[in-house]
Write a protein that holds these residues in place. Sequence first.
Motif, PDB file in Angstrom:
ATOM      1  N   ILE A 115       0.878  -1.186   0.000  1.00  0.00           N
ATOM      2  CA  ILE A 115       0.000   0.000   0.000  1.00  0.00           C
ATOM      3  C   ILE A 115       0.908   1.226   0.000  1.00  0.00           C
ATOM      4  O   ILE A 115       1.718   1.406   0.914  1.00  0.00           O
ATOM      5  CB  ILE A 115      -0.927   0.048   1.233  1.00  0.00           C
ATOM      6  CG1 ILE A 115      -1.809  -1.205   1.313  1.00  0.00           C
ATOM      7  CG2 ILE A 115      -1.794   1.312   1.195  1.00  0.00           C
ATOM      8  CD1 ILE A 115      -2.770  -1.227   2.503  1.00  0.00           C
ATOM      9  N   ALA A 116       0.813   2.037  -1.051  1.00  0.00           N
ATOM     10  CA  ALA A 116       1.566   3.295  -1.086  1.00  0.00           C
ATOM     11  C   ALA A 116       0.588   4.420  -0.762  1.00  0.00           C
ATOM     12  O   ALA A 116      -0.556   4.398  -1.227  1.00  0.00           O
ATOM     13  CB  ALA A 116       2.157   3.507  -2.466  1.00  0.00           C
ATOM     14  N   VAL A 117       1.028   5.376   0.045  1.00  0.00           N
ATOM     15  CA  VAL A 117       0.125   6.465   0.452  1.00  0.00           C
ATOM     16  C   VAL A 117       0.581   7.775  -0.192  1.00  0.00           C
ATOM     17  O   VAL A 117       1.773   8.099  -0.181  1.00  0.00           O
ATOM     18  CB  VAL A 117       0.110   6.604   2.000  1.00  0.00           C
ATOM     19  CG1 VAL A 117      -0.682   7.831   2.424  1.00  0.00           C
ATOM     20  CG2 VAL A 117      -0.464   5.351   2.643  1.00  0.00           C
ATOM     21  N   ASP A 118      -0.371   8.503  -0.749  1.00  0.00           N
ATOM     22  CA  ASP A 118      -0.083   9.839  -1.305  1.00  0.00           C
ATOM     23  C   ASP A 118      -0.220  10.845  -0.161  1.00  0.00           C
ATOM     24  O   ASP A 118      -1.263  11.488   0.005  1.00  0.00           O
ATOM     25  CB  ASP A 118      -1.059  10.157  -2.444  1.00  0.00           C
ATOM     26  CG  ASP A 118      -0.928   9.147  -3.586  1.00  0.00           C
ATOM     27  OD1 ASP A 118       0.148   8.533  -3.714  1.00  0.00           O
ATOM     28  OD2 ASP A 118      -1.908   8.965  -4.330  1.00  0.00           O
ATOM     29  N   LEU A 119       0.850  10.945   0.629  1.00  0.00           N
ATOM     30  CA  LEU A 119       0.798  11.683   1.895  1.00  0.00           C
ATOM     31  C   LEU A 119       0.464  13.166   1.670  1.00  0.00           C
ATOM     32  O   LEU A 119       1.160  13.843   0.909  1.00  0.00           O
ATOM     33  CB  LEU A 119       2.151  11.536   2.603  1.00  0.00           C
ATOM     34  CG  LEU A 119       2.215  11.989   4.047  1.00  0.00           C
ATOM     35  CD1 LEU A 119       1.475  11.014   4.972  1.00  0.00           C
ATOM     36  CD2 LEU A 119       3.674  12.125   4.507  1.00  0.00           C
ATOM     37  N   TYR A 120      -0.556  13.628   2.347  1.00  0.00           N
ATOM     38  CA  TYR A 120      -1.015  15.021   2.255  1.00  0.00           C
ATOM     39  C   TYR A 120      -1.216  15.475   0.802  1.00  0.00           C
ATOM     40  O   TYR A 120      -0.971  16.624   0.446  1.00  0.00           O
ATOM     41  CB  TYR A 120      -0.067  15.973   3.001  1.00  0.00           C
ATOM     42  CG  TYR A 120       0.054  15.604   4.466  1.00  0.00           C
ATOM     43  CD1 TYR A 120      -1.083  15.396   5.238  1.00  0.00           C
ATOM     44  CD2 TYR A 120       1.290  15.426   5.072  1.00  0.00           C
ATOM     45  CE1 TYR A 120      -0.996  15.021   6.575  1.00  0.00           C
ATOM     46  CE2 TYR A 120       1.385  15.055   6.409  1.00  0.00           C
ATOM     47  CZ  TYR A 120       0.232  14.851   7.150  1.00  0.00           C
ATOM     48  OH  TYR A 120       0.316  14.463   8.458  1.00  0.00           O
ATOM     49  N   GLY A 121      -1.640  14.504  -0.024  1.00  0.00           N
ATOM     50  CA  GLY A 121      -1.971  14.836  -1.411  1.00  0.00           C
ATOM     51  C   GLY A 121      -0.803  14.727  -2.383  1.00  0.00           C
ATOM     52  O   GLY A 121      -1.001  14.908  -3.583  1.00  0.00           O
TER      53      GLY A 121
END
Length: 359
Positions: A115-121
Amino acid sequence: MLREALDSNWVAPAGPQLSALESEITGLLGVGHALALNSGTAALHLALLQAKIKAGDEVIVPTLTFAAPAHAVSYCGATPVFVDCGRLDWSLDPERVLQAVQARRSLGKKVKAVIAVDLYGVCADYRALRSLCSEHGLVLIEDAAGALGSSYGGKRAGAWGDLSIISLNGNKIITCGGGGLLLSNEEKWIEEARQLSQQARETGPNFHHHEVGFNYRLSNLLAAVGRAQLPLLQKRIEQRRTVHQRYRKSLERLPGVNFMPLGEGEASWNAWLTALQIIAPDFGTSAEKIGAHFNTVGIEVRPLCKPMHLQPAYLTAPRFGGEIAEMIASQGIVLPSGSALTPGQQDRIVKELSKLSND
Ligand SMILES: Cc1ncc(COP(=O)(O)O)c(C=O)c1O
């Protein structure tokens, strides 16, 4: 649109606003199929189920994130394996992901997905992650919870994962109050997830269930609330960019203030939230003390997410690195960033922050 939904009496988690929202989103993001759900967390859970994650499996999760992706892995009875972020981009570090996958697999563990997260957009490093996942037989799940409207490598956030999710929660740039989207180019995955999200009830007059399902579908009313805002997405991004630019103009000159890295740059970012890194010896005080001060003057300034490997719920989970995430989290603050923030309100925030600095 809400009036239309009310007048039509489609007030349950079924109805024309849902399919309209789904087709508007697929058109906007360039993804084949979408499913509207009642939260981003539900979308993550269904993404993991479509990736066939089950008890005993392992899933790579960035340690610098909000808890939802780790929780969703736990709902499947699987184990999150926490991986550090890069010092320069704050995003899931592909080299460490590879190390983690190899190390866990060498112990006989079944690492199945990332799971990769697009941190703060800000989008993660998908060129590296996409090829790593293809090479090592891993399903890539893009958690674009806060990244609606961002892009990376010419593709929209939400279009990079084998399965991707977006949150439409109250604090997001477009919101249904609560809501989420599951996205994929694999029609079969989305249709299976659709069935699971509606209690796995089979079509036909009888209440018949082959599988255990969930009550995860978005209501038709809330889909109308989200649809009404979709045409405003670009305007809101521009408003938030203006907010971000005003902060830059006033705060960049202060010693010990670093703005959050923006991946491919401001033009590719939806400007959801403005986060800063405060280097205490240079600035004059710590991020924690800044938070406490803002509390006393009635302005909400938030810390960055506390890394997952430090959370009591996940202390026994395997992890690879984490020191960079700890450093960034301890130095980070998130400034008020709403589209409706006025220049006067921002001046007050800047004044309070400047008072605390060595400037
Ligand atoms: C990275 C991330 N993933 C998932 C979620 C969950 O979204 P929701 O609140 O819609 O369940 C959030 C919520 O902010 C988030 O920040």
